[in-house]
Each structure stands twice: as structure tokens, then as C-alpha cells.
Design a protein around this motif. Structure first.
Motif, PDB file in Angstrom:
ATOM      1  N   LYS A  78       5.148  -6.420   8.373  1.00 45.03           N
ATOM      2  CA  LYS A  78       6.403  -6.533   7.744  1.00 45.03           C
ATOM      3  C   LYS A  78       6.668  -8.106   7.557  1.00 45.03           C
ATOM      4  O   LYS A  78       7.232  -8.575   6.392  1.00 45.03           O
ATOM      5  N   GLU A  79       6.002  -8.904   8.519  1.00 47.90           N
ATOM      6  CA  GLU A  79       6.111 -10.276   8.537  1.00 47.90           C
ATOM      7  C   GLU A  79       5.281 -10.899   7.128  1.00 47.90           C
ATOM      8  O   GLU A  79       5.674 -11.707   6.484  1.00 47.90           O
ATOM      9  N   ARG A  80       4.223 -10.237   7.117  1.00 47.12           N
ATOM     10  CA  ARG A  80       3.180 -10.819   5.969  1.00 47.12           C
ATOM     11  C   ARG A  80       3.863 -10.388   4.579  1.00 47.12           C
ATOM     12  O   ARG A  80       3.880 -11.124   3.615  1.00 47.12           O
ATOM     13  N   ARG A  81       4.457  -9.258   4.498  1.00 48.33           N
ATOM     14  CA  ARG A  81       5.238  -8.938   3.238  1.00 48.33           C
ATOM     15  C   ARG A  81       6.356  -9.893   3.130  1.00 48.33           C
ATOM     16  O   ARG A  81       6.471 -10.342   1.766  1.00 48.33           O
ATOM     17  N   ASN A  82       7.223 -10.422   4.002  1.00 45.07           N
ATOM     18  CA  ASN A  82       8.297 -11.262   3.892  1.00 45.07           C
ATOM     19  C   ASN A  82       7.597 -12.594   3.380  1.00 45.07           C
ATOM     20  O   ASN A  82       8.217 -13.422   2.328  1.00 45.07           O
ATOM     21  N   GLU A  83       6.506 -12.941   3.781  1.00 40.90           N
ATOM     22  CA  GLU A  83       5.975 -14.180   3.455  1.00 40.90           C
ATOM     23  C   GLU A  83       5.295 -14.422   2.080  1.00 40.90           C
ATOM     24  O   GLU A  83       5.448 -15.102   1.320  1.00 40.90           O
ATOM     25  N   VAL A  84       4.755 -13.134   1.705  1.00 44.27           N
ATOM     26  CA  VAL A  84       4.351 -13.020   0.371  1.00 44.27           C
ATOM     27  C   VAL A  84       5.673 -13.222  -0.644  1.00 44.27           C
ATOM     28  O   VAL A  84       5.362 -13.486  -1.757  1.00 44.27           O
ATOM     29  N   LYS A  85       6.645 -12.362  -0.262  1.00 43.79           N
ATOM     30  CA  LYS A  85       7.895 -12.344  -1.275  1.00 43.79           C
ATOM     31  C   LYS A  85       8.468 -13.803  -1.366  1.00 43.79           C
ATOM     32  O   LYS A  85       8.720 -14.195  -2.486  1.00 43.79           O
TER      33      LYS A  85
END
Length: 513
Positions: A78-85
């Protein structure tokens, strides 16, 4: 699981052991065996139950660990997806900004091209106007463009030449003032540390006699003694009315000193005859040779120039019996060596080379007239013969500008030589040579264009020159003074230095009627 198996094996083994023991030892104890079997079966059952419990516990712990790991992994994803976003948003913003900048650059490029075209049009218009102005100026001034440009260049060249002469004059004045100040400090410092006494050498020596009767014994019967003494020494003996004295006359100081020593020995001994005279002269020659060697060794030691070839040491001592304008050459060489060393120390040059070259610079004057050539060339040949270093030979060869000095030490030897020669009372010149030098100076100066009058004053140490004001202006005076100084340096020989003073005076006279 393994624990359960081990427990079962242990229980079975225990039961079998107990049963076997009972069967072997006491066959009558069947009841006990049955009881043991019951107990063994119970133990096995308990072990199986314990194994199942342990198995369940292990399975529960594994499930808990898997659940926790899955939970952590979900959170990290979830954190990775937020960073990518967030990164995607930033990239989109930069793309939008670049697009805007590209649009601005394109608009600026269009404006630049439009302005460039406008500038070209204006430049063409200016060129046409410039050509029209040139034609109009040519019509008004009645000069072509090339003629006007040449006139302007000539005027500019005159102005630049005047400004250049003025700048040269100012810079030369500043440099001269600074260099003169520094040179005076160095020279005065060196001269204070090396204060030498001077006694003008003469061409005669006086030998005192115990009585006038000795004159007759010196002359001998029919003059044979005096003839023998003159023949053996090459010196003329003058026996006149001077009371209790005999004069020895000769231009060779060595021979004159030999004659003096020999005559004094003969007077003390009392036996004066041709055979004794020859013997005494030979002894005097040996004494002079030894004395020259001692004087040379003292000079080498005093100037601290290191090891010197024995023949050069002897030749240095011979300088004590040579004179230059009445100045003792050995004392002059010692002073030049010390002065050159002091100046080299002050300027950071090689003091050893300066001292050694200063001591040897006039060594050619010690050689007799049998060797042809100037004392500089004779000295250079002598130093080459005894393997002196090239830098020492160069200083000796350049000390009278026979060649241009290439090292600081060579210039310092020149300066020290001039200082020693220019000391008050150091040198004596004949009236004839002194008069000729003044005449040559005035004749040389009068040969320059624009010179009205000149006067050599202060014993030839200064020349005052009156120039014609209508031919030489204030700036040209600088060039005239420099040309006169260069000409004097190249054509005349003189001790010390000569000061050139150029004077320009304009007078206006009117009559009131």
C-alpha cells in the motif's frame, strides 16, 4: 511429531522390558504383567495425546506467523502504491511545465527572428546614411575618404607618440628614482662595510743610507758596483745631492722592490762588490717570490674563495707589485671581491662566485708584457689554463664589457670594480690623459644635432648640455640624454660614472619704446 514417536518407542521398550523380565524371572506373576501392559497402553495413549497437542500448538503458531507476515506485506504494498502515485503526479506536473516553457521558447524565437529582420533593415538604412555622410564630407572637405583617414591616422600617431614619450619619461623618472635609491642604499652599505685605505703608488723608491760615505761604496771603483746592481735588477739608481738617500727609479714595481731589498741587504752587510751584488739580488728575488705566494694566500683566505690553484695564488700575490692609475691592483682586487660579495648577499645572488670573480678579475695585469693581449684576455686565458669554472671566467671576461654580462654576478663585479676605482683618492691620472678625456667627452656631445653648448665639469663626472629650444622640445630631451649616455658608454673609457644633464631654456625679449 518426533517427540511422540520417541515417547511411543520408549513406552513400548519399557513395557517389553518389564514383560520380558517378569516372564523370565517370575512366571507366576501374570497379574503383574497384565497390570504392566495396562500401564504401558496408558503411557502410549498419553504420549499420542501429548503429540497431537504439540502438533496443534505448532500449527497454530505457524498460522499466526503467516497472518502477521501477510499483514506487513499488504501494508508495504500500500505504501509503495502511494509513493508511485506521488511520483506519477510530479512527472505529470513537470511535463506540463516543460510544455509551457517550450511554447514560450517558440514565441521568443519568433520574436527574435522578427527583430533580426528589423535590425538588418535598420543596418542597411544606417549604411546608406553613412555612405551619404561620407560623400557629403568629401564634398565639403574636398578630401577623399582615404586622404581623410590618413590625415586622422597621422594626427593620432603624433598624439600617441607624444603620450608615449611622456609616459616613458614619467616611468623612467619613477624607475630611476626607485633604482637610484635602492642602489645607493646597497652601495653605501657595502662601502661602509669595506672601507679601504689608499696610498698612491709611485715609480720611485727611496733607500736610506747610514751616511753619505755609503754612496761612494755603492758606486764602486769606476762605477762598477752601481753598473752591476743596475744590470742585475734592471732598475736605475739615482745618487744625487739628497743627503743619506739613494733613489731607485723604474716602472716595474717587482724589479724595483728586488733592488730595494738587495741594496738594503748590501748596506747592512757592508760587502759591496759585483759578485756579492749578484748573490744578494738572487736572494732578494727568492724573498719576493715567497712574499708574493704569502700575499696570494692571505688574499685567498681573506676573501674566503676556497681552494685556488697554487700558480694562481702566486699570480694573485704578484698583483701587489702592479698599479693601475697609481692604485695597488691587489688591494683593488680585494676590495672588488669583498664589495661584490656584499652586494650579492643583499640581492640574493651567488656570493661565492661574485667574491672569487672579483678577486680574479684583474689577474691578467700580473702577467708581464711578453704575453700579448689586453689584461682581460690574458686573464681569461690564464683562468682557462688552470681550469676555473665557466661562470668565473665569464665574470672576468665581462667586467669591462668585452662581452655582454649574462649573469647577475658579472654585473655585480662590474659595479664593485667601478665603486673601487671611483673612491676619492683611489686612482691618479696624468694631467694629459685627464685633459684628453674631457676633450673627447665635449667633442662627442657636440656632435649631436640640437646641442648648442656643453661643459664637462666635476673632473669629468658630469656633463651639462645646452640644447637649442627651437630644435629640441621637452619630450625630445629625454631621447637626446639617453642617446648621449649610450654613445659615451660605447666609445669612451672612464672610471666611475658620468652624469648627463640636458638643459633647455626659452627666452623671450621685447623692447618697450
Amino acid at each position: 511429531m518426533e517427540f511422540v514417536i520417541y515417547a511411543l518407542i520408549a513406552a513400548v521398550s519399557l513395557a517389553v522390558g518389564i514383560a520380558g523380565g517378569i516372564a523370565i524371572n517370575k512366571s507366576n506373576e501374570a497379574k503383574k504383567i497384565d497390570s504392566a501392559r495396562v500401564q504401558a497402553a496408558k503411557i502410549v495413549e498419553d504420549a499420542v495425546s501429548e503429540g497431537e497437542r504439540i502438533k496443534k500448538d505448532r500449527l497454530n503458531e505457524a498460522k499466526d506467523e503467516i497472518y502477521a507476515s501477510r499483514k506487513d506485506l499488504d501494508r508495504e504494498i500500500k505504501e509503495r502504491r502511494n509513493e508511485v502515485k506521488v511520483l506519477e503526479n510530479r512527472v505529470n506536473q513537470k511535463e506540463e511545465s516543460l510544455d509551457r516553457k517550450l511554447d514560450q521558447i517558440e514565441r521568443r524565437d519568433e520574436n527574435s527572428q522578427r527583430k533580426a529582420k528589423e535590425l538588418e533593415q535598420k543596418e542597411d538604412k544606417i549604411n546608406k546614411l553613412h555612405q551619404q555622410q561620407i560623400k557629403e564630407l568629401e564634398r565639403i572637405s574636398q578630401l577623399t575618404f582615404e586622404e581623410a583617414r590618413q590625415l586622422l591616422l597621422d594626427e593620432t600617431e603624433k598624439q600617441i607618440s607624444r603620450e608615449t614619450a611622456l609616459l616613458i619619461k614619467n616611468k623612467e623618472a619613477e624607475a630611476k628614482e626607485e633604482s637610484d635609491k635602492k642602489a645607493r642604499e646597497l652601495i653605501s652599505y657595502a662601502m661602509q662595510r669595506c672601507a679601504a685605505d689608499y696610498v698612491a703608488e709611485s715609480t720611485v723608491s727611496v733607500v736610506n743610507l747610514p751616511s753619505d760615505e755609503m754612496k761612494g761604496r755603492i758606486i764602486g771603483r769606476e762605477g762598477r758596483n752601481i753598473r752591476s746592481l743596475e744590470a742585475a735588477t734592471g732598475i736605475d739608481l739615482i745618487i744625487d745631492d739628497t743627503p743619506e738617500a739613494v733613489i731607485l727609479s723604474g716602472f716595474d714595481p717587482v724589479r724595483r722592490e728586488i733592488a730595494r731589498i738587495a741594496l738594503e741587504k748590501l748596506i747592512v752587510d757592508g760587502r759591496i762588490h759585483p759578485a756579492r751584488i749578484e748573490e744578494t739580488v738572487k736572494k732578494a728575488e727568492a724573498e719576493i717570490t715567497q712574499k708574493m705566494r704569502e700575499l696570494g694566500e692571505q688574499a685567498v683566505l681573506q676573501t674566503d674563495v676556497g681552494k685556488v690553484h697554487p700558480e694562481l695564488v702566486k699570480t694573485i700575490g704578484r698583483l701587489n707589485y702592479r698599479t693601475s692609475y697609481g692604485q695597488n691592483v691587489l688591494k683593488h682586487s680585494l676590495e672588488v671581491s669583498i664589495l661584490a660579495g656584499l652586494l650579492a648577499d643583499e640581492l640574493g645572488a651567488n656570493a661565492y662566485i661574485a667574491r672569487r670573480a672579483g678577486l680574479l678579475h684583474d689577474i691578467g695585469k700580473a702577467i708581464d708584457h711578453e704575453v700579448e693581449g689586453s689584461h682581460v684576455q690574458v686573464g681569461v686565458d690564464l683562468l682557462k689554463k688552470y681550469k676555473e669554472k665557466q661562470e668565473i671566467i665569464h665574470c672576468v671576461e665581462a667586467h669591462h664589457n668585452d662581452i655582454a654580462p649574462q649573469t647577475v654576478e658579472a654585473v655585480l663585479v662590474q659595479a664593485a670594480d667601478a665603486i673601487s676605482a671611483a673612491r676619492p683618492g683611489a686612482r691618479r691620472e696624468s694631467l694629459e690623459s685627464y685633459t684628453k678625456r674631457l676633450e673627447k667627452i665635449e667633442e662627442l656631445v657636440n656632435s649631436f644635432d640640437g646641442v648648442s653648448k656643453c661643459y664637462a665639469i666635476q673632473a669629468g663626472r658630469e656633463v651639462r648640455i645646452m640644447v637649442k629650444p627651437e630644435e629640441v622640445d621637452d619630450l625630445k630631451m629625454v631621447h637626446v640624454a639617453r642617446q648621449i649616455a649610450d654613445q659615451i658608454e660605447n666609445e669612451l673609457e672612464y672610471p666611475g660614472q658620468i652624469k648627463i644633464n640636458v638643459i633647455r631654456e626659452t627666452r623671450v625679449t621685447e623692447l618697450a619704446k
